[in-house]
Write a protein that holds these residues in place. Structure first.
Motif, short mmCIF file in Angstrom:
data_model
loop_
_atom_site.label_atom_id
_atom_site.label_comp_id
_atom_site.label_asym_id
_atom_site.label_seq_id
_atom_site.Cartn_x
_atom_site.Cartn_y
_atom_site.Cartn_z
N GLU A 97 -13.44 -4.84 38.45
CA GLU A 97 -12.66 -4.18 37.41
C GLU A 97 -11.18 -4.53 37.48
O GLU A 97 -10.52 -4.71 36.46
CB GLU A 97 -12.85 -2.66 37.50
N LEU A 122 -10.69 -7.94 36.03
CA LEU A 122 -10.70 -7.93 34.57
C LEU A 122 -9.37 -7.44 34.00
O LEU A 122 -8.91 -7.93 32.97
CB LEU A 122 -11.85 -7.06 34.06
N LYS A 123 -8.76 -6.48 34.68
CA LYS A 123 -7.46 -5.99 34.22
C LYS A 123 -6.39 -7.07 34.35
O LYS A 123 -5.50 -7.18 33.51
CB LYS A 123 -7.06 -4.74 35.01
N ARG A 124 -6.49 -7.86 35.40
CA ARG A 124 -5.53 -8.96 35.56
C ARG A 124 -5.73 -10.01 34.47
O ARG A 124 -4.77 -10.55 33.92
CB ARG A 124 -5.68 -9.60 36.95
N GLN A 167 -6.92 -9.45 31.55
CA GLN A 167 -6.41 -8.82 30.34
C GLN A 167 -4.89 -8.94 30.28
O GLN A 167 -4.31 -9.17 29.21
CB GLN A 167 -6.82 -7.35 30.30
N GLY A 168 -4.24 -8.79 31.43
CA GLY A 168 -2.79 -8.93 31.47
C GLY A 168 -2.34 -10.32 31.08
O GLY A 168 -1.37 -10.49 30.32
N TYR A 169 -3.02 -11.34 31.59
CA TYR A 169 -2.70 -12.72 31.20
C TYR A 169 -2.94 -12.91 29.70
O TYR A 169 -2.16 -13.56 29.01
CB TYR A 169 -3.57 -13.71 31.98
N SER A 170 -4.05 -12.37 29.22
CA SER A 170 -4.41 -12.51 27.81
C SER A 170 -3.33 -11.93 26.91
O SER A 170 -2.91 -12.55 25.93
CB SER A 170 -5.75 -11.81 27.55
N GLU A 171 -2.87 -10.74 27.26
CA GLU A 171 -1.83 -10.09 26.46
C GLU A 171 -0.50 -10.81 26.59
O GLU A 171 0.24 -10.95 25.62
CB GLU A 171 -1.70 -8.63 26.90
N PRO A 202 -7.15 -15.31 23.87
CA PRO A 202 -8.32 -14.50 24.24
C PRO A 202 -8.65 -14.60 25.72
O PRO A 202 -8.32 -15.59 26.39
CB PRO A 202 -9.44 -15.08 23.37
N GLU A 203 -9.32 -13.58 26.23
CA GLU A 203 -9.63 -13.51 27.65
C GLU A 203 -10.53 -14.66 28.10
O GLU A 203 -10.40 -15.18 29.20
CB GLU A 203 -10.26 -12.16 27.97
N TRP A 255 1.56 -9.23 33.84
CA TRP A 255 0.52 -10.24 34.06
C TRP A 255 -0.34 -9.92 35.27
O TRP A 255 -1.47 -10.37 35.37
CB TRP A 255 1.16 -11.61 34.26
#
Length: 229
Positions: free
Chosen positions: A48, A51-53, A55-59, A64-65, A226
């Motif tokens: 988990e 996945l948050k990391r 998501q941080g790169y994606s944002e 997209p992830e 990130w």
């Protein structure tokens, strides 16, 4: 009894439909259900925090992830392919796939356990590299604050005094001192000009480094975004 059926509706604007999923599954040598379950299985087993990391790169990168994951792995594969092309077969251990056990059962290390283990190794690696760089810049009086702090840290303990860098530094200082003394004794005028030249080089190097402060290339806010937990 739990109903294990999954009913999924593909949202509008996704960019693909049921026929595309079936075609992709066929290319991969599986049926539609197997393809869907492979995707579900991957997401269920991802750590988990990992996945948050992602998501941080994606944002942060506005991509997209799946592209974050794919390009990170492609970069690794390209590096390995280039290494093989230049050096041939490699005996390097892939520590990201390490197994640990208690003598009875073995398991793969992953998630935050692997992240922290590898991070500690990389910190040591990059600190050594920065120490080497700092020693070179110190000669010109162009140290950045982070380089100064790292040299103080290394010179304060046995790690620094027992290192090859420290031995090389002592040898360099002794050689420079000897050379300067010989030049000043034999060629006083040349020695004076040499000192002026060195001071000029130091000033130019310091000015050049001040135009690019690498400590400010990534802000703490960006880094936190990130690498958020």
């Amino acid at each position: 009894m739990e109903d294990n059926k999954i009913n999924v509706r593909i949202p509008d604007g996704t960019g693909y439909g049921l026929s595309d999923i079936e075609a992709k599954a066929k290319k991969l040598g599986m049926n539609k259900s197997e393809l869907i379950m492979k995707g579900v299985s991957m997401m269920m087993n991802f750590d988990e925090v990992f996945l948050k990391r992602i998501q941080g790169y994606s944002e942060g990168l506005h991509i997209p992830e799946w592209l974050v994951l794919q390009n990170m792995i492609i970069k690794r594969m390209a590096d390995e392919a280039a290494h093989y092309e230049v050096y041939g077969n490699s005996t390097k251990l892939l520590d990201e796939f390490m197994l640990i056990g208690d003598g009875i059962e073995r398991r793969s290390v992953t998630g935050e356990e692997l992240f922290n283990s590898l991070k500690d190794q990389y910190v040591i690696k990059y600190e050594r590299k920065l120490v080497e760089q700092a020693l070179n810049e110190e000669k010109y009086g162009t140290l950045h604050s982070r380089e100064k702090a790292l040299l103080i840290k290394y010179r304060a303990g046995d790690t620094w005094r027992e290192s090859e860098e420290y031995k090389q530094e002592l040898e360099r200082q002794a050689l420079e001192k000897k050379q300067i003394e010989e030049i000043e004794k034999k060629y006083p005028e040349a020695a004076r000009k040499q000192k002026e030249h060195i001071e000029k080089m130091k000033a130019e190097r310091k000015a050049a480094r001040s135009n690019f402060d690498w400590e400010e290339t990534v802000t703490p806010e960006e880094l936190a975004g990130w690498q958020k937990d």
